[in-house]
Design a protein around this motif. Structure first.
Motif, PDB file in Angstrom:
ATOM      1  N   HIS A 121      71.363  -1.834  52.623  1.00  0.00           N
ATOM      2  CA  HIS A 121      70.733  -2.770  53.554  1.00  0.00           C
ATOM      3  C   HIS A 121      70.380  -4.088  52.876  1.00  0.00           C
ATOM      4  CE1 HIS A 121      70.073   1.086  55.496  1.00  0.00           C
ATOM      5  NE2 HIS A 121      69.728   0.468  56.610  1.00  0.00           N
ATOM      6  N   SER A 122      70.482  -5.162  53.622  1.00  0.00           N
ATOM      7  CA  SER A 122      69.773  -6.364  53.210  1.00  0.00           C
ATOM      8  C   SER A 122      68.316  -6.189  53.649  1.00  0.00           C
ATOM      9  CB  SER A 122      70.379  -7.614  53.831  1.00  0.00           C
ATOM     10  OG  SER A 122      70.341  -7.556  55.243  1.00  0.00           O
ATOM     11  N   ILE A 123      67.413  -6.755  52.893  1.00  0.00           N
ATOM     12  CA  ILE A 123      65.988  -6.567  53.152  1.00  0.00           C
ATOM     13  C   ILE A 123      65.297  -7.917  53.114  1.00  0.00           C
ATOM     14  CG2 ILE A 123      63.857  -5.512  52.309  1.00  0.00           C
ATOM     15  CD1 ILE A 123      65.589  -3.210  51.259  1.00  0.00           C
ATOM     16  N   GLY A 124      64.384  -8.103  54.032  1.00  0.00           N
ATOM     17  CA  GLY A 124      63.694  -9.381  54.106  1.00  0.00           C
ATOM     18  C   GLY A 124      62.200  -9.220  54.258  1.00  0.00           C
ATOM     19  N   TRP A 125      61.516 -10.287  53.891  1.00  0.00           N
ATOM     20  CA  TRP A 125      60.083 -10.402  54.139  1.00  0.00           C
ATOM     21  C   TRP A 125      59.882 -11.475  55.200  1.00  0.00           C
ATOM     22  CZ3 TRP A 125      56.119  -7.444  52.580  1.00  0.00           C
ATOM     23  CH2 TRP A 125      56.322  -6.571  51.500  1.00  0.00           C
ATOM     24  N   PHE A 126      59.058 -11.136  56.180  1.00  0.00           N
ATOM     25  CA  PHE A 126      58.816 -12.010  57.308  1.00  0.00           C
ATOM     26  C   PHE A 126      57.309 -12.140  57.510  1.00  0.00           C
ATOM     27  CE2 PHE A 126      63.187 -12.053  58.874  1.00  0.00           C
ATOM     28  CZ  PHE A 126      63.706 -10.941  58.232  1.00  0.00           C
ATOM     29  N   ARG A 127      56.909 -13.213  58.167  1.00  0.00           N
ATOM     30  CA  ARG A 127      55.503 -13.366  58.502  1.00  0.00           C
ATOM     31  C   ARG A 127      55.395 -14.005  59.877  1.00  0.00           C
ATOM     32  NH1 ARG A 127      53.857 -18.196  54.186  1.00  0.00           N
ATOM     33  NH2 ARG A 127      54.963 -19.900  55.261  1.00  0.00           N
ATOM     34  N   GLN A 128      54.292 -13.733  60.531  1.00  0.00           N
ATOM     35  CA  GLN A 128      54.062 -14.287  61.857  1.00  0.00           C
ATOM     36  C   GLN A 128      52.612 -14.677  61.994  1.00  0.00           C
ATOM     37  OE1 GLN A 128      55.228 -11.772  65.173  1.00  0.00           O
ATOM     38  NE2 GLN A 128      55.333 -13.535  66.538  1.00  0.00           N
ATOM     39  N   ALA A 129      52.371 -15.958  62.002  1.00  0.00           N
ATOM     40  CA  ALA A 129      51.021 -16.459  62.221  1.00  0.00           C
ATOM     41  C   ALA A 129      50.719 -16.450  63.718  1.00  0.00           C
ATOM     42  CB  ALA A 129      50.902 -17.876  61.660  1.00  0.00           C
ATOM     43  N   PRO A 130      49.456 -16.350  64.088  1.00  0.00           N
ATOM     44  CA  PRO A 130      49.093 -16.345  65.518  1.00  0.00           C
ATOM     45  C   PRO A 130      49.652 -17.563  66.245  1.00  0.00           C
ATOM     46  CG  PRO A 130      47.207 -15.741  64.189  1.00  0.00           C
ATOM     47  CD  PRO A 130      48.279 -16.188  63.228  1.00  0.00           C
ATOM     48  N   GLY A 131      50.302 -17.306  67.354  1.00  0.00           N
ATOM     49  CA  GLY A 131      50.833 -18.393  68.159  1.00  0.00           C
ATOM     50  C   GLY A 131      52.144 -18.977  67.672  1.00  0.00           C
ATOM     51  N   LYS A 132      52.679 -18.388  66.591  1.00  0.00           N
ATOM     52  CA  LYS A 132      53.933 -18.912  66.053  1.00  0.00           C
ATOM     53  C   LYS A 132      55.000 -17.832  66.077  1.00  0.00           C
ATOM     54  CE  LYS A 132      51.968 -22.430  63.002  1.00  0.00           C
ATOM     55  NZ  LYS A 132      51.962 -22.986  61.626  1.00  0.00           N
ATOM     56  N   GLU A 133      56.253 -18.262  65.954  1.00  0.00           N
ATOM     57  CA  GLU A 133      57.354 -17.321  65.905  1.00  0.00           C
ATOM     58  C   GLU A 133      57.385 -16.624  64.537  1.00  0.00           C
ATOM     59  OE1 GLU A 133      60.507 -19.547  68.949  1.00  0.00           O
ATOM     60  OE2 GLU A 133      61.044 -19.170  66.868  1.00  0.00           O
ATOM     61  N   ARG A 134      57.965 -15.433  64.531  1.00  0.00           N
ATOM     62  CA  ARG A 134      58.112 -14.720  63.269  1.00  0.00           C
ATOM     63  C   ARG A 134      59.090 -15.485  62.382  1.00  0.00           C
ATOM     64  NH1 ARG A 134      58.301  -8.295  63.309  1.00  0.00           N
ATOM     65  NH2 ARG A 134      56.276  -8.794  64.239  1.00  0.00           N
ATOM     66  N   GLU A 135      58.692 -15.685  61.142  1.00  0.00           N
ATOM     67  CA  GLU A 135      59.460 -16.504  60.193  1.00  0.00           C
ATOM     68  C   GLU A 135      59.983 -15.647  59.056  1.00  0.00           C
ATOM     69  OE1 GLU A 135      56.953 -19.103  57.910  1.00  0.00           O
ATOM     70  OE2 GLU A 135      58.617 -20.355  57.242  1.00  0.00           O
ATOM     71  N   GLY A 136      61.268 -15.791  58.775  1.00  0.00           N
ATOM     72  CA  GLY A 136      61.842 -15.143  57.605  1.00  0.00           C
ATOM     73  C   GLY A 136      61.528 -15.980  56.384  1.00  0.00           C
ATOM     74  N   VAL A 137      60.704 -15.465  55.472  1.00  0.00           N
ATOM     75  CA  VAL A 137      60.319 -16.255  54.312  1.00  0.00           C
ATOM     76  C   VAL A 137      61.217 -15.984  53.110  1.00  0.00           C
ATOM     77  CG1 VAL A 137      57.931 -16.580  55.040  1.00  0.00           C
ATOM     78  CG2 VAL A 137      58.521 -14.595  53.648  1.00  0.00           C
TER      79      VAL A 137
ATOM     80  N   TYR B 128      67.277  -8.138  62.250  1.00  0.00           N
ATOM     81  CA  TYR B 128      66.747  -6.990  61.512  1.00  0.00           C
ATOM     82  C   TYR B 128      66.160  -5.963  62.487  1.00  0.00           C
ATOM     83  CZ  TYR B 128      67.432  -9.281  57.043  1.00  0.00           C
ATOM     84  OH  TYR B 128      68.002  -9.855  55.934  1.00  0.00           O
ATOM     85  N   PRO B 129      66.738  -4.763  62.543  1.00  0.00           N
ATOM     86  CA  PRO B 129      66.266  -3.774  63.512  1.00  0.00           C
ATOM     87  C   PRO B 129      65.140  -2.864  63.031  1.00  0.00           C
ATOM     88  CG  PRO B 129      68.296  -3.022  62.501  1.00  0.00           C
ATOM     89  CD  PRO B 129      68.021  -4.381  61.925  1.00  0.00           C
ATOM     90  N   ASP B 130      64.948  -2.754  61.734  1.00  0.00           N
ATOM     91  CA  ASP B 130      63.994  -1.781  61.201  1.00  0.00           C
ATOM     92  C   ASP B 130      62.862  -2.512  60.490  1.00  0.00           C
ATOM     93  OD1 ASP B 130      66.972  -0.225  60.535  1.00  0.00           O
ATOM     94  OD2 ASP B 130      65.482   0.704  61.853  1.00  0.00           O
ATOM     95  N   TRP B 131      61.622  -2.160  60.852  1.00  0.00           N
ATOM     96  CA  TRP B 131      60.450  -2.898  60.381  1.00  0.00           C
ATOM     97  C   TRP B 131      59.362  -1.972  59.860  1.00  0.00           C
ATOM     98  CZ3 TRP B 131      60.012  -8.300  60.620  1.00  0.00           C
ATOM     99  CH2 TRP B 131      61.096  -8.947  61.215  1.00  0.00           C
ATOM    100  N   GLY B 132      58.607  -2.491  58.907  1.00  0.00           N
ATOM    101  CA  GLY B 132      57.405  -1.810  58.466  1.00  0.00           C
ATOM    102  C   GLY B 132      56.222  -2.201  59.334  1.00  0.00           C
ATOM    103  N   GLN B 133      55.049  -1.705  58.954  1.00  0.00           N
ATOM    104  CA  GLN B 133      53.859  -1.910  59.770  1.00  0.00           C
ATOM    105  C   GLN B 133      53.121  -3.192  59.416  1.00  0.00           C
ATOM    106  OE1 GLN B 133      53.909  -0.112  57.066  1.00  0.00           O
ATOM    107  NE2 GLN B 133      52.045  -0.703  55.970  1.00  0.00           N
ATOM    108  N   GLY B 134      53.441  -3.787  58.286  1.00  0.00           N
ATOM    109  CA  GLY B 134      52.841  -5.050  57.898  1.00  0.00           C
ATOM    110  C   GLY B 134      51.681  -4.893  56.938  1.00  0.00           C
ATOM    111  N   THR B 135      51.422  -5.951  56.187  1.00  0.00           N
ATOM    112  CA  THR B 135      50.280  -5.997  55.280  1.00  0.00           C
ATOM    113  C   THR B 135      49.641  -7.375  55.400  1.00  0.00           C
ATOM    114  OG1 THR B 135      49.530  -5.591  53.005  1.00  0.00           O
ATOM    115  CG2 THR B 135      51.657  -6.696  53.255  1.00  0.00           C
ATOM    116  N   GLN B 136      48.322  -7.408  55.468  1.00  0.00           N
ATOM    117  CA  GLN B 136      47.596  -8.648  55.735  1.00  0.00           C
ATOM    118  C   GLN B 136      47.342  -9.423  54.440  1.00  0.00           C
ATOM    119  OE1 GLN B 136      46.203  -9.904  58.855  1.00  0.00           O
ATOM    120  NE2 GLN B 136      45.913 -11.711  57.566  1.00  0.00           N
ATOM    121  N   VAL B 137      47.652 -10.700  54.471  1.00  0.00           N
ATOM    122  CA  VAL B 137      47.321 -11.598  53.370  1.00  0.00           C
ATOM    123  C   VAL B 137      46.286 -12.597  53.877  1.00  0.00           C
ATOM    124  CG1 VAL B 137      48.163 -13.411  51.841  1.00  0.00           C
ATOM    125  CG2 VAL B 137      49.533 -11.356  52.222  1.00  0.00           C
TER     126      VAL B 137
END
Length: 127
Positions: free
Chosen positions: A32-48, A114-123
């Motif tokens: 698999h290719s693997i990515g890290w993404f983030r989504q701030a409130p009110g914004k689209e999910r961003e591939g970082v 990306y079809p498969d996601w984790g539950q997320g971790t808060q920064v």
């Protein structure tokens, strides 16, 4: 079934560093290719940051270039996101995600691919 488990988030002062971890299976790491993404409130999910199946190709969003580093650790079945020089704009939930690809596939860092996601971790970034 692809399972991804993020960890490593927390509260950091501006200018600080964190290393986020995404625990995956050997199969996921190798196919698999693997990515890290983030989504701030009110914004689209961003591939970082994204890394190719073979690990030889990486992508970084312009907003994080020079500060974020994505790596694969095949010894520990982890994908890391090293985050340096944190700013308040980096504060949000970070997710890792996986996409099954052939070895020669071009790397995508679009969240819709990306079809498969984790539950997320808060920064959280605060002084």
């Amino acid at each position: 079934q692809v399972r991804l488990v993020e960890s490593g988030g927390g509260l950091v002062q501006p200018g600080g560093s964190l290393r986020l971890s995404c625990a995956v299976s050997v199969f996921t790491l190798n196919y698999h290719s693997i990515g890290w993404f983030r989504q701030a409130p009110g914004k689209e999910r961003e591939g970082v940051a994204c890394i190719s199946r073979g690990g030889g190709t990486t992508y970084y969003a312009d907003s994080v270039k020079g500060r974020f580093t994505i790596t694969k650790d095949k010894n520990n079945n982890q994908v890391y996101l090293q985050i340096n020089n944190l700013t308040p704009e980096d504060a949000t939930v970070y997710y890792c995600a996986a996409k099954r690809v052939i070895l020669t596939a071009p790397l995508s860092c679009a969240s819709t691919d990306y079809p498969d996601w984790g539950q997320g971790t808060q920064v959280t970034v605060s002084s």
